[in-house]
Design an enzyme around this catalytic site. Structure first.
Site, mmCIF file in Angstrom:
data_model
loop_
_atom_site.group_PDB
_atom_site.id
_atom_site.type_symbol
_atom_site.label_atom_id
_atom_site.label_comp_id
_atom_site.label_asym_id
_atom_site.label_seq_id
_atom_site.Cartn_x
_atom_site.Cartn_y
_atom_site.Cartn_z
ATOM 1 N N LEU A 131 44.450 44.509 46.849
ATOM 2 C CA LEU A 131 43.433 44.874 45.396
ATOM 3 C C LEU A 131 43.272 43.590 44.610
ATOM 4 O O LEU A 131 44.458 42.915 44.193
ATOM 5 C CB LEU A 131 44.220 46.026 44.850
ATOM 6 C CG LEU A 131 43.376 46.822 43.516
ATOM 7 C CD1 LEU A 131 42.546 47.601 44.391
ATOM 8 C CD2 LEU A 131 44.420 47.768 42.979
ATOM 9 N N HIS A 132 42.319 43.315 43.851
ATOM 10 C CA HIS A 132 42.088 42.350 42.797
ATOM 11 C C HIS A 132 40.928 42.745 42.035
ATOM 12 O O HIS A 132 40.054 43.376 42.331
ATOM 13 C CB HIS A 132 42.131 41.034 43.378
ATOM 14 C CG HIS A 132 40.754 40.796 44.374
ATOM 15 N ND1 HIS A 132 40.801 41.396 45.663
ATOM 16 C CD2 HIS A 132 39.502 40.521 44.549
ATOM 17 C CE1 HIS A 132 39.925 41.290 46.550
ATOM 18 N NE2 HIS A 132 38.890 40.618 45.647
ATOM 19 N N VAL A 133 41.255 42.347 40.649
ATOM 20 C CA VAL A 133 39.984 42.420 39.560
ATOM 21 C C VAL A 133 39.266 41.080 39.746
ATOM 22 O O VAL A 133 40.007 40.075 39.654
ATOM 23 C CB VAL A 133 40.938 42.674 38.079
ATOM 24 C CG1 VAL A 133 39.797 42.674 37.206
ATOM 25 C CG2 VAL A 133 41.353 44.166 38.256
#
Ligand SMILES: [Zn+2]
Length: 171
Positions: A131-133
């Site tokens: 997950l990454h923004v």
């Protein structure tokens, strides 16, 4: 598709955003590690990385194929693939870093507009499971002659210059 094309207004994607330089990555230049972001987090020499900030909960790196200078990936330290699997403290830290990053990017690059978001799951367009923004600074005049006519994205800052400006600026 001509100017009178009846479907033109209905097009889901009337334009395209080109990620120049990403061809190597999508055509097999991907490093051979189970997870690129875990490898970056662990300082694995098999992956190229530009780490802006790292703490026990989250870390920030430069996107190696930026849409704009200062395009950041803000990620949990833990390998988590779904937003709902983050602990509340991780959500708070990640979103706090997004806020800080907007301040830092505004100060260092003068940008006052941003897009940020998460691609989550196989059909979302995510190319990395961890997950990454994505935080993308937007500028008043992004496209110049070379971008539109030469079909080449002119990056006015190198990754190293961006790293130099952003490193050590996060609390
Ligand atoms: Zn991972």
């Amino acid at each position: 598709m001509g100017p009178d094309d009846p479907f033109k207004k209905e097009a889901l994607f009337p334009g395209s955003l080109y990620a120049r330089g990403k061809s190597e990555y999508v055509t097999g230049g991907k490093p051979d590690v189970p997870c690129i972001l875990c490898a970056v987090r662990d300082g694995d020499p098999a992956v190229r990385s530009h780490v802006v900030h790292q703490d026990g909960v989250a870390f920030i790196i430069l996107n190696l194929y930026p849409f704009n200078p200062g395009h950041l990936l803000i990620s949990p330290t833990r390998h988590v693939e779904r937003w709902r699997d983050l602990a509340d403290g991780e959500v708070a830290r990640i979103m706090g870093l997004v806020k800080q990053a907007e301040d830092v990017l505004e100060r260092e690059f003068g940008c006052t507009s941003f897009n940020f978001g998460v691609n989550e799951g196989k059909f979302s367009g995510a190319s990395i499971d961890h997950l990454h923004v994505q935080l993308i600074p937007r500028f008043r005049s992004e496209l110049g002659f070379i971008d539109t006519v030469g079909r080449t994205r002119a990056m006015v800052f190198s990754l190293e210059q961006v790293l130099e400006k952003l490193k050590g600026k996060f609390a």
